[in-house]
Design a protein around this motif. Structure first.
Motif, PDB file in Angstrom:
ATOM      1  N   LYS A   1     -22.701 -11.264 -52.420  1.00 53.41           N
ATOM      2  CA  LYS A   1     -21.707 -10.452 -53.422  1.00 53.41           C
ATOM      3  C   LYS A   1     -20.658 -11.262 -54.049  1.00 53.41           C
ATOM      4  O   LYS A   1     -20.212 -11.087 -55.278  1.00 53.41           O
ATOM      5  CB  LYS A   1     -20.695  -9.713 -52.699  1.00 53.41           C
ATOM      6  N   ASP A   2     -20.443 -12.586 -53.550  1.00 57.46           N
ATOM      7  CA  ASP A   2     -19.387 -13.232 -54.109  1.00 57.46           C
ATOM      8  C   ASP A   2     -19.870 -14.702 -54.961  1.00 57.46           C
ATOM      9  O   ASP A   2     -19.201 -15.615 -55.248  1.00 57.46           O
ATOM     10  CB  ASP A   2     -18.248 -13.966 -53.281  1.00 57.46           C
ATOM     11  N   GLY A   3     -21.337 -14.717 -54.968  1.00 54.70           N
ATOM     12  CA  GLY A   3     -21.979 -15.805 -55.569  1.00 54.70           C
ATOM     13  C   GLY A   3     -22.241 -17.041 -54.642  1.00 54.70           C
ATOM     14  O   GLY A   3     -22.223 -18.117 -55.068  1.00 54.70           O
ATOM     15  N   GLY A   4     -21.643 -16.874 -53.427  1.00 53.76           N
ATOM     16  CA  GLY A   4     -21.768 -18.259 -52.518  1.00 53.76           C
ATOM     17  C   GLY A   4     -22.917 -18.816 -51.772  1.00 53.76           C
ATOM     18  O   GLY A   4     -22.787 -19.899 -51.438  1.00 53.76           O
ATOM     19  N   TYR A   5     -24.004 -18.168 -51.992  1.00 57.18           N
ATOM     20  CA  TYR A   5     -25.119 -18.229 -51.448  1.00 57.18           C
ATOM     21  C   TYR A   5     -25.019 -18.859 -50.064  1.00 57.18           C
ATOM     22  O   TYR A   5     -25.612 -19.959 -49.729  1.00 57.18           O
ATOM     23  CB  TYR A   5     -26.002 -19.739 -52.096  1.00 57.18           C
ATOM     24  N   ARG A   6     -24.228 -18.042 -49.151  1.00 56.58           N
ATOM     25  CA  ARG A   6     -24.052 -18.525 -47.733  1.00 56.58           C
ATOM     26  C   ARG A   6     -23.679 -17.077 -47.099  1.00 56.58           C
ATOM     27  O   ARG A   6     -23.207 -16.293 -47.572  1.00 56.58           O
ATOM     28  CB  ARG A   6     -23.083 -19.561 -47.750  1.00 56.58           C
ATOM     29  N   MET A   7     -23.946 -17.102 -45.789  1.00 55.81           N
ATOM     30  CA  MET A   7     -23.567 -15.985 -45.011  1.00 55.81           C
ATOM     31  C   MET A   7     -22.826 -16.625 -43.860  1.00 55.81           C
ATOM     32  O   MET A   7     -23.297 -17.500 -43.105  1.00 55.81           O
ATOM     33  CB  MET A   7     -24.986 -15.375 -44.385  1.00 55.81           C
ATOM     34  N   ARG A   8     -21.636 -16.070 -43.626  1.00 59.65           N
ATOM     35  CA  ARG A   8     -20.889 -16.195 -42.458  1.00 59.65           C
ATOM     36  C   ARG A   8     -21.407 -15.440 -41.237  1.00 59.65           C
ATOM     37  O   ARG A   8     -21.487 -14.087 -41.285  1.00 59.65           O
ATOM     38  CB  ARG A   8     -19.281 -16.196 -42.865  1.00 59.65           C
ATOM     39  N   MET A   9     -21.404 -15.944 -40.056  1.00 59.22           N
ATOM     40  CA  MET A   9     -21.709 -15.419 -38.936  1.00 59.22           C
ATOM     41  C   MET A   9     -20.517 -14.432 -38.557  1.00 59.22           C
ATOM     42  O   MET A   9     -19.422 -14.590 -38.799  1.00 59.22           O
ATOM     43  CB  MET A   9     -22.167 -16.278 -37.850  1.00 59.22           C
ATOM     44  N   SER A  10     -20.689 -13.196 -37.873  1.00 63.53           N
ATOM     45  CA  SER A  10     -19.794 -12.284 -37.508  1.00 63.53           C
ATOM     46  C   SER A  10     -18.577 -12.895 -36.478  1.00 63.53           C
ATOM     47  O   SER A  10     -19.175 -13.916 -35.819  1.00 63.53           O
ATOM     48  CB  SER A  10     -20.130 -11.059 -36.993  1.00 63.53           C
ATOM     49  N   ASP A  11     -17.703 -12.620 -36.289  1.00 66.91           N
ATOM     50  CA  ASP A  11     -16.740 -12.826 -35.302  1.00 66.91           C
ATOM     51  C   ASP A  11     -17.514 -12.537 -34.055  1.00 66.91           C
ATOM     52  O   ASP A  11     -17.215 -13.535 -33.088  1.00 66.91           O
ATOM     53  CB  ASP A  11     -15.488 -11.710 -35.411  1.00 66.91           C
ATOM     54  N   LYS A  12     -18.265 -11.711 -33.894  1.00 67.04           N
ATOM     55  CA  LYS A  12     -18.772 -11.155 -32.586  1.00 67.04           C
ATOM     56  C   LYS A  12     -19.804 -12.238 -32.202  1.00 67.04           C
ATOM     57  O   LYS A  12     -19.972 -12.770 -31.058  1.00 67.04           O
ATOM     58  CB  LYS A  12     -19.696 -10.065 -32.773  1.00 67.04           C
TER      59      LYS A  12
END
Length: 346
Positions: free
Chosen positions: A154-165
């Motif tokens: 969505k933000d054009g970052g080409y990355r996925m942050r893992m969830s807090d969980k």
């Protein structure tokens, strides 16, 4: 963290890109002796660095007792009690399992269920301890906490942050097993600063450290996995300054910063990297291939571009990909001069 099938596929593909699909570039470099290898067990630069750089203080000189009096603002994190004291390096050798619990293809950390993975970690540590009884081994889990992606998001970052969980799950594993936890950032197109800031509450824990991966730092604007990225010394210094601030504000022992590398171009202007007594920098040789190539690469670049400490990465699968190839033994890795102080298995 819940992943759709498509998201999991992209996640796995991005990791294969990290050590597989871009390996065609790495293999080409290997054949011409250009896989980077960095190693130095000594917390100083060699004489090939500038005199100004060589006079920087060693991070290992600072030994501070950790305190858990500082709250992270998160009750789950504040319940984690593992609190190593003093600097880890060079008194200990760090031994890490790398990957992500959501992907078996990312590395050994996610290939097996928790109990089996930790059993294998402990068994492998015994092998390394037998090879060098004089140096105690500090276990670690190295989590890909921000994964480069083939799609912009969505933000054009080409990355996925893992969830807090997800991150908390691995932190709990580390806490229970008295293992350090490294949170690794593959930034894609996203700026490094906000990605590190996103990790700050976890880094307030004394057993949590940071990794940054130049391969997925796409300064050219290319899609992750299609070209090998890079960091400049200024980016490494930004990470060092960030960690140093976290250490000082929370009265923590020095943090360890792992920087992955398998080509010379992945780190620009290394002589401008500034050492800080609150941060221990490890340049981690991240290339796979036959032992002869890994050894030659290590020898070729260790003397040319030393920073502070160095690491060596081994691959349970990829190191066997070439016909007749095999994974190096602990004795072979420890015969390198100087000996790597950070060992990582993927």
């Amino acid at each position: 963290m819940r992943f759709s099938l498509a998201a999991l596929s992209v996640l796995a593909l991005s990791q294969l890109a990290g050590c597989s699909s871009t390996q065609s570039k790495q293999e080409e470099a290997s054949q011409t002796g250009k896989i980077t290898a960095e190693a130095s067990a000594n917390p100083v630069r060699s004489t090939s660095a500038s005199a100004d750089s060589a006079e920087k203080p060693a991070a290992s000189e600072r030994a501070v007792t950790s305190t858990r009096s500082v709250s992270t603002g998160d009750s789950t994190l504040d319940s984690l009690t593992y609190a190593p004291t003093g600097a880890i390096l060079p008194k200990h050798r760090i031994f890490a399992y790398y990957g992500n619990p959501h992907s078996k293809k990312m590395g050994i950390l996610g290939k097996y269920e928790k109990a089996e993975m930790l059993r294998r970690l402990d068994q492998e540590i015994k092998n390394w301890q037998a090879a060098d009884p004089a140096t105690p081994i500090q276990p670690a889990l190295h989590l890909v906490a921000t994964s480069a992606q083939g799609a912009p998001g969505k933000d054009g970052g080409y990355r996925m942050r893992m969830s807090d969980k997800t991150i908390k799950k691995v932190l709990k594993w580390g806490n229970e097993h008295k293992a350090l936890v490294f949170l690794d950032i593959q930034r894609g197109h996203a700026p490094l600063g906000p990605e590190m800031a996103h990790m700050e509450k976890y880094l307030k824990l004394p057993f949590v450290h940071l990794g940054i991966d130049p391969e997925f730092s796409m300064v050219t604007g290319a899609k992750p996995g299609t070209k090998i990225g890079s960091y400049d010394a200024a980016d490494v210094n930004q990470a060092v300054q960030f960690l140093s601030r976290v250490v000082k504000e929370n009265n923590l022992p020095p943090k360890v910063l792992v920087v992955h590398r398998f080509t010379q171009g992945m780190i620009k202007n290394y002589k401008n990297i500034k050492l800080d007594p609150n941060v221990q920098i490890v340049m981690d040789m991240d290339g796979w291939g036959p032992p002869v190539l890994k050894k030659d690469s290590y020898k070729a670049y260790i003397q040319k571009e030393p920073v502070q400490y160095t690491g060596f990465k081994l691959f349970y699968d990829n190191d066997f990909r070439k016909p007749g190839s095999r994974i190096m033994t602990p004795a072979e890795v420890l015969a390198l001069d100087p000996k790597p102080m950070y060992i990582q298995y993927q």
